[in-house]
Write a protein that holds these residues in place. Structure first.
Motif, PDB file in Angstrom:
ATOM      1  N   ASN A  38       4.410  18.163  -6.615  1.00 11.40           N
ATOM      2  CA  ASN A  38       4.928  17.158  -5.698  1.00 11.40           C
ATOM      3  C   ASN A  38       3.756  16.320  -5.200  1.00 11.40           C
ATOM      4  OD1 ASN A  38       7.627  17.860  -5.807  1.00 11.40           O
ATOM      5  ND2 ASN A  38       7.468  19.343  -4.146  1.00 11.40           N
ATOM      6  N   TYR A  39       3.607  15.136  -5.749  1.00  6.50           N
ATOM      7  CA  TYR A  39       2.532  14.266  -5.295  1.00  6.50           C
ATOM      8  C   TYR A  39       2.955  13.580  -4.005  1.00  6.50           C
ATOM      9  CZ  TYR A  39       0.122  14.869  -9.719  1.00  6.50           C
ATOM     10  OH  TYR A  39      -0.536  15.411 -10.801  1.00  6.50           O
ATOM     11  N   PRO A  40       2.014  13.422  -3.082  1.00  5.72           N
ATOM     12  CA  PRO A  40       2.361  12.755  -1.823  1.00  5.72           C
ATOM     13  C   PRO A  40       2.723  11.302  -2.072  1.00  5.72           C
ATOM     14  CG  PRO A  40      -0.019  13.070  -2.026  1.00  5.72           C
ATOM     15  CD  PRO A  40       0.620  13.836  -3.147  1.00  5.72           C
ATOM     16  N   SER A  41       3.613  10.771  -1.243  1.00  4.07           N
ATOM     17  CA  SER A  41       4.003   9.370  -1.384  1.00  4.07           C
ATOM     18  C   SER A  41       2.811   8.476  -1.041  1.00  4.07           C
ATOM     19  CB  SER A  41       5.177   9.051  -0.452  1.00  4.07           C
ATOM     20  OG  SER A  41       4.837   9.334   0.889  1.00  4.07           O
ATOM     21  N   LEU A  42       2.825   7.277  -1.602  1.00  2.45           N
ATOM     22  CA  LEU A  42       1.738   6.336  -1.375  1.00  2.45           C
ATOM     23  C   LEU A  42       1.694   5.944   0.098  1.00  2.45           C
ATOM     24  CD1 LEU A  42      -0.438   4.607  -2.822  1.00  2.45           C
ATOM     25  CD2 LEU A  42       1.285   2.806  -2.991  1.00  2.45           C
ATOM     26  N   PRO A  43       0.593   6.218   0.778  1.00  2.00           N
ATOM     27  CA  PRO A  43       0.534   5.897   2.206  1.00  2.00           C
ATOM     28  C   PRO A  43       0.439   4.392   2.436  1.00  2.00           C
ATOM     29  CG  PRO A  43      -1.587   6.678   1.423  1.00  2.00           C
ATOM     30  CD  PRO A  43      -0.625   6.851   0.286  1.00  2.00           C
ATOM     31  N   SER A  44       0.810   3.978   3.623  1.00  2.00           N
ATOM     32  CA  SER A  44       0.690   2.568   3.982  1.00  2.00           C
ATOM     33  C   SER A  44      -0.770   2.165   3.961  1.00  2.00           C
ATOM     34  CB  SER A  44       1.274   2.335   5.381  1.00  2.00           C
ATOM     35  OG  SER A  44       2.643   2.666   5.404  1.00  2.00           O
ATOM     36  N   THR A  45      -1.048   1.043   3.315  1.00  2.00           N
ATOM     37  CA  THR A  45      -2.416   0.606   3.160  1.00  2.00           C
ATOM     38  C   THR A  45      -2.421  -0.878   2.857  1.00  2.00           C
ATOM     39  OG1 THR A  45      -4.473   1.044   1.963  1.00  2.00           O
ATOM     40  CG2 THR A  45      -2.435   1.160   0.694  1.00  2.00           C
ATOM     41  N   THR A  46      -3.594  -1.435   2.570  1.00  2.00           N
ATOM     42  CA  THR A  46      -3.667  -2.848   2.230  1.00  2.00           C
ATOM     43  C   THR A  46      -3.114  -3.083   0.828  1.00  2.00           C
ATOM     44  OG1 THR A  46      -5.867  -2.665   1.240  1.00  2.00           O
ATOM     45  CG2 THR A  46      -5.751  -3.044   3.628  1.00  2.00           C
ATOM     46  N   THR A  47      -2.722  -4.307   0.561  1.00  2.00           N
ATOM     47  CA  THR A  47      -2.216  -4.641  -0.768  1.00  2.00           C
ATOM     48  C   THR A  47      -3.282  -4.415  -1.827  1.00  2.00           C
ATOM     49  OG1 THR A  47      -0.709  -6.291   0.153  1.00  2.00           O
ATOM     50  CG2 THR A  47      -1.254  -6.498  -2.179  1.00  2.00           C
ATOM     51  N   GLU A  48      -4.524  -4.758  -1.518  1.00  2.00           N
ATOM     52  CA  GLU A  48      -5.610  -4.571  -2.482  1.00  2.00           C
ATOM     53  C   GLU A  48      -5.799  -3.097  -2.828  1.00  2.00           C
ATOM     54  OE1 GLU A  48     -10.250  -6.015  -3.155  1.00  2.00           O
ATOM     55  OE2 GLU A  48      -9.466  -5.776  -1.109  1.00  2.00           O
ATOM     56  N   ALA A  49      -5.737  -2.235  -1.827  1.00  2.00           N
ATOM     57  CA  ALA A  49      -5.889  -0.805  -2.075  1.00  2.00           C
ATOM     58  C   ALA A  49      -4.696  -0.246  -2.842  1.00  2.00           C
ATOM     59  CB  ALA A  49      -6.073  -0.063  -0.755  1.00  2.00           C
ATOM     60  N   GLU A  50      -3.507  -0.703  -2.514  1.00  2.00           N
ATOM     61  CA  GLU A  50      -2.310  -0.260  -3.243  1.00  2.00           C
ATOM     62  C   GLU A  50      -2.389  -0.682  -4.701  1.00  2.00           C
ATOM     63  OE1 GLU A  50       2.546  -0.842  -3.160  1.00  2.00           O
ATOM     64  OE2 GLU A  50       1.354  -1.315  -1.362  1.00  2.00           O
ATOM     65  N   ASN A  51      -2.851  -1.894  -4.955  1.00  2.00           N
ATOM     66  CA  ASN A  51      -3.020  -2.356  -6.332  1.00  2.00           C
ATOM     67  C   ASN A  51      -4.043  -1.503  -7.078  1.00  2.00           C
ATOM     68  OD1 ASN A  51      -1.157  -4.405  -5.994  1.00  2.00           O
ATOM     69  ND2 ASN A  51      -2.689  -5.966  -5.557  1.00  2.00           N
ATOM     70  N   ALA A  52      -5.100  -1.090  -6.373  1.00  2.00           N
ATOM     71  CA  ALA A  52      -6.109  -0.236  -7.002  1.00  2.00           C
ATOM     72  C   ALA A  52      -5.531   1.125  -7.362  1.00  2.00           C
ATOM     73  CB  ALA A  52      -7.307  -0.075  -6.060  1.00  2.00           C
ATOM     74  N   GLU A 233      -7.601   3.870  -0.689  1.00  2.00           N
ATOM     75  CA  GLU A 233      -8.910   3.325  -0.337  1.00  2.00           C
ATOM     76  C   GLU A 233     -10.004   3.880  -1.236  1.00  2.00           C
ATOM     77  OE1 GLU A 233      -9.512   0.888   1.609  1.00  2.00           O
ATOM     78  OE2 GLU A 233      -7.466   0.674   2.376  1.00  2.00           O
ATOM     79  N   ALA A 234      -9.887   5.164  -1.596  1.00  2.00           N
ATOM     80  CA  ALA A 234     -10.861   5.748  -2.520  1.00  2.00           C
ATOM     81  C   ALA A 234     -10.738   5.110  -3.894  1.00  2.00           C
ATOM     82  CB  ALA A 234     -10.652   7.258  -2.602  1.00  2.00           C
ATOM     83  N   MET A 235      -9.494   4.853  -4.314  1.00  2.00           N
ATOM     84  CA  MET A 235      -9.273   4.177  -5.599  1.00  2.00           C
ATOM     85  C   MET A 235      -9.881   2.776  -5.588  1.00  2.00           C
ATOM     86  SD  MET A 235      -7.641   6.317  -7.482  1.00  2.00           S
ATOM     87  CE  MET A 235      -6.450   7.658  -7.476  1.00  2.00           C
ATOM     88  N   LEU A 236      -9.765   2.106  -4.472  1.00  2.00           N
ATOM     89  CA  LEU A 236     -10.307   0.755  -4.354  1.00  2.00           C
ATOM     90  C   LEU A 236     -11.831   0.776  -4.471  1.00  2.00           C
ATOM     91  CD1 LEU A 236      -9.960  -2.250  -3.884  1.00  2.00           C
ATOM     92  CD2 LEU A 236      -9.849  -1.795  -1.413  1.00  2.00           C
ATOM     93  N   THR A 237     -12.451   1.759  -3.861  1.00  2.00           N
ATOM     94  CA  THR A 237     -13.901   1.892  -3.971  1.00  2.00           C
ATOM     95  C   THR A 237     -14.327   2.031  -5.426  1.00  2.00           C
ATOM     96  OG1 THR A 237     -14.116   2.893  -1.783  1.00  2.00           O
ATOM     97  CG2 THR A 237     -15.885   3.333  -3.358  1.00  2.00           C
ATOM     98  N   VAL A 238     -13.593   2.867  -6.177  1.00  2.00           N
ATOM     99  CA  VAL A 238     -13.921   3.071  -7.588  1.00  2.00           C
ATOM    100  C   VAL A 238     -13.633   1.824  -8.409  1.00  2.00           C
ATOM    101  CG1 VAL A 238     -13.226   4.355  -9.664  1.00  2.00           C
ATOM    102  CG2 VAL A 238     -13.721   5.572  -7.534  1.00  2.00           C
TER     103      VAL A 238
END
Length: 256
Positions: A38-52, A233-238
């Motif tokens: 069960n993967y956690p649902s995508l948390p609320s974040t910026t559009t850029e981070a969600e895209n990442a 946010e971690a995905m965006l950093t990468v």
């Protein structure tokens, strides 16, 4: 030398099928328990981070289809019995009895949930974990992601360890780092840790056959990461790292 009777406990993605097929191509796997997650649902974040976030998992899917899907056609030594497990099923009542009925010499884990002490006590020293990371540096979840995030490519590797009650704190049977090349991206580096981990597991199985396996206590505990730590946010950093000028410099520093 007789091959060990093996039970595998792993997940239901292509990387897990690669693990199963590769081990069963050389050793008789008696049974395989497939744990869904069960993967956690995508948390609320910026559009850029969600895209990442979506960028990363789409690239992972494409990489695994290319690199791991061909394993489906590999012939196996055995035709193991497959059994599904619900999330957290390794600690549920009845799983220990199923393992005991399978009567394995060794239980091999890869990318699954935590094993409870009753199972550890029932198979002392015989439950091995393929950890896609160096446990003395990174323990827990996604330990082939965090070294990229932290720009510590020298910590990308794999460890085979004996399970104990802690999280990736058991005695180490084998470990190594991946070979880094100038054409690598985040997915190829992550994939290399998986391939290396399977190679190390095969090496350990040969050592078991010859009675020559040796384990040593970790020299340091490593930093613990949990699944909840891996977010957009971690995905965006990468993503920024891989798509920016720093990436080629980083690869060049660690090649060879």
């Amino acid at each position: 030398m007789q091959s060990p009777r093996l039970t595998l406990v792993t997940g239901n993605d292509l990387r897990h099928e690669y693990f199963i097929r590769r081990i069963n191509a050389r050793h008789p796997v008696q049974s395989v328990f497939i744990e869904s997650k069960n993967y956690p649902s995508l948390p609320s974040t910026t559009t850029e981070a969600e895209n990442a976030w979506h960028w990363f998992f789409q690239r992972r899917k494409e990489y695994e289809e290319r690199e791991f899907a061909p394993a489906r056609n590999w012939p196996g030594v055995n035709h193991p019995v497959y059994e599904p497990l619900q999330p957290g099923g390794l600690k549920r009542e009845g799983f220990l009895e199923k393992l005991q009925c399978a009567a394995p010499d060794l239980v091999l884990l890869f990318d699954c949930g935590l094993v409870g002490e009753p199972i550890i006590n029932a198979f002392p020293g015989r439950i091995l974990n393929l950890h896609v990371g160096l446990t003395e540096e990174y323990r827990g979840s996604s330990c082939n992601f965090w070294p990229i995030h932290d720009e510590r490519l020298d910590c990308l590797g794999a460890t085979i360890l004996k399970i104990d009650p802690g999280i990736d704190t058991g005695a180490i049977l084998a470990k190594d780092t991946v070979n880094i090349e100038t054409g690598d991206d985040e997915q190829s580096l992550i994939g290399k840790t998986i391939k290396l981990g399977v190679e190390l597991m095969e090496r350990v199985l040969k050592q078991w056959q010859s009675g020559d396996w040796k384990a040593h206590t970790p020299e340091s505990p490593g930093v613990l990461f949990q699944r909840k730590d891996l977010g957009p946010e971690a995905m965006l950093t990468v993503r920024r790292l891989v798509e920016g000028p720093r990436w080629q410099q980083l690869l060049a520093q660690h090649c060879g």
